[in-house]
Enzyme design. Structure first.
Site, PDB file in Angstrom:
ATOM      1  CG  ASP A  23     -25.875 -23.540  72.825  1.00 35.63           C
ATOM      2  OD1 ASP A  23     -26.406 -23.069  71.773  1.00 35.63           O
ATOM      3  OD2 ASP A  23     -26.108 -24.521  73.572  1.00 35.63           O
ATOM      4  CD  GLU A 206     -29.685 -33.179  64.000  1.00 38.57           C
ATOM      5  OE1 GLU A 206     -28.481 -32.666  63.758  1.00 38.57           O
ATOM      6  OE2 GLU A 206     -30.332 -32.857  64.789  1.00 38.57           O
TER       7      GLU A 206
END
Length: 361
Positions: A23, A206
């Site tokens: 996506d 992250e």
């Protein structure tokens, strides 16, 4: 360095991609088409060029949370079987045209059921697109089923991944905002996958630091780390002659745990200050199992070849470095050993050898 790999030559190199979101890689024209076909009326622009600009600007905020908001529109147009099959097919075509020979593309089935599709229908629609695209464009694509870390469906998605692992699903992942949603919330799913001899990666390190990485590895048993850039925080004097690795960093390196790094995306979300300051530089010098990836090609306006080209520019990498990253990725893939070896020895090494020979001819 002389004979630096050019972007055109890098596109010809046989590459391997482990961290790419379905996506996050739609073509703007496809988003516009699918919005018209499905009646989705929330797009910020109708023209594909304007859409491309909007996604780039909205993604370049330095915030992971703002970055994730852009997915509302891509997911919004991916709510029918036909749309999912088309997006997967075009993904295979786009990756193959960039020289990718093997890819693992991830998506969250639970995000595509708004219009009544079952989880099984979502998975089968995506698998069909990749199977058709793989046949037509000569690329092997495995899929990873992702569970959203702020939801409570990880066991359901893990069971789905095991059910379809002989049909093209090669692994499992959790994704979403890290802060406040530690991977240990999904421990039952990871324990189930381990009992089933299934592979999984975890987005960790992250937007959050070393505790996220530690939990992903030592509590959850992750095979790979999605991003993992904050492992650099456990290394001191990393630019000096004698860098000192903390216990976690040493464990990650010693165990050869793959790091799925995505340079442009990491800069966009604030996980790295710039490409030149990206932890991939010192981690490569220290021989961590680093791989190079795209994350979200639409949001980052990138391809795997462009990611490599940016690293060549920032770190003066040559063909040997690019081959090293690529072999790392192939070794770390979630397909069988024989298949990995065949691609390394039959496709990747001969392809790079030819490019290196041409650059010195």
């Amino acid at each position: 360095m002389t004979n630096r790999p050019s972007l055109d030559d890098i596109r010809r190199a046989p590459k391997v991609l482990l961290h790419d979101h379905l996506d996050g890689g739609l073509r703007p024209a496809t988003i516009a088409d699918l919005a018209r076909e499905t009646g989705y009326d929330g797009l910020p622009a109708a023209d594909p060029d304007n859409l491309r600009t909007w996604f780039a600007e909205a993604s370049d905020s330095g915030s992971l949370e703002r970055y994730l908001e852009t997915f509302e529109h891509t997911v919004g147009v991916m709510q029918t079987a036909e749309a999912l099959t088309r997006v997967a097919y075009e993904c295979a075509e786009d990756l193959a045209s960039d020289g990718v020979v093997y890819a693992e593309v991830r998506y969250a089935p639970e995000q595509h059921t708004r219009n009544g599709l079952s989880l099984e229908q979502v998975v089968e629609a995506v698998l069909k697109g990749f199977a058709d695209g793989g046949r037509d464009f000569g690329i092997r694509v495995g899929t990873l089923l992702t569970a959203m870390r702020h939801q409570a469906r990880s066991m359901e998605i893990a069971e789905l991944a095991v059910r379809y692992r002989d049909a093209g699903v090669v692994g499992f992942d959790i994704a979403g905002a890290e802060a406040g949603y530690p991977p240990t919330r999904h421990l039952d799913a990871f324990e189930y996958l381990q009992r089933e001899n299934a592979h999984f990666t975890i987005h960790a390190g992250e937007a959050f630091g070393l505790p996220s990485i530690w939990q992903a590895i030592q509590w959850c048993g992750a095979d790979r780390l999605g991003h993992g850039v904050r492992i650099i925080d456990d290394i001191t004097d990393r630019d000096g002659e004698r860098p000192q690795l903390g216990r976690l960093a040493a464990y990650v390196r010693d165990k050869r745990i793959p790091l799925e790094m995505c340079p442009s995306s990491n800069v966009q979300t604030g996980a790295a200050k710039s490409i030149a300051a990206h932890p991939i530089g010192p981690l490569r010098r220290l021989y961590f199992r680093v791989t190079v990836n795209t994350d979200n090609r639409l949001m980052s306006g990138t391809t795997l070849s462009e990611e490599f080209a940016k690293l060549v520019e920032a770190f003066d990498y040559g063909w040997d470095d690019l081959q090293w990253f690529t072999v790392n990725a192939m070794k770390s893939a979630f397909i069988g050993f024989d298949e990995r070896l065949e691609l390394i020895n039959g496709v990747i090494k001969p392809g790079f050898a030819q490019l290196k020979w041409r650059s010195h001819a």
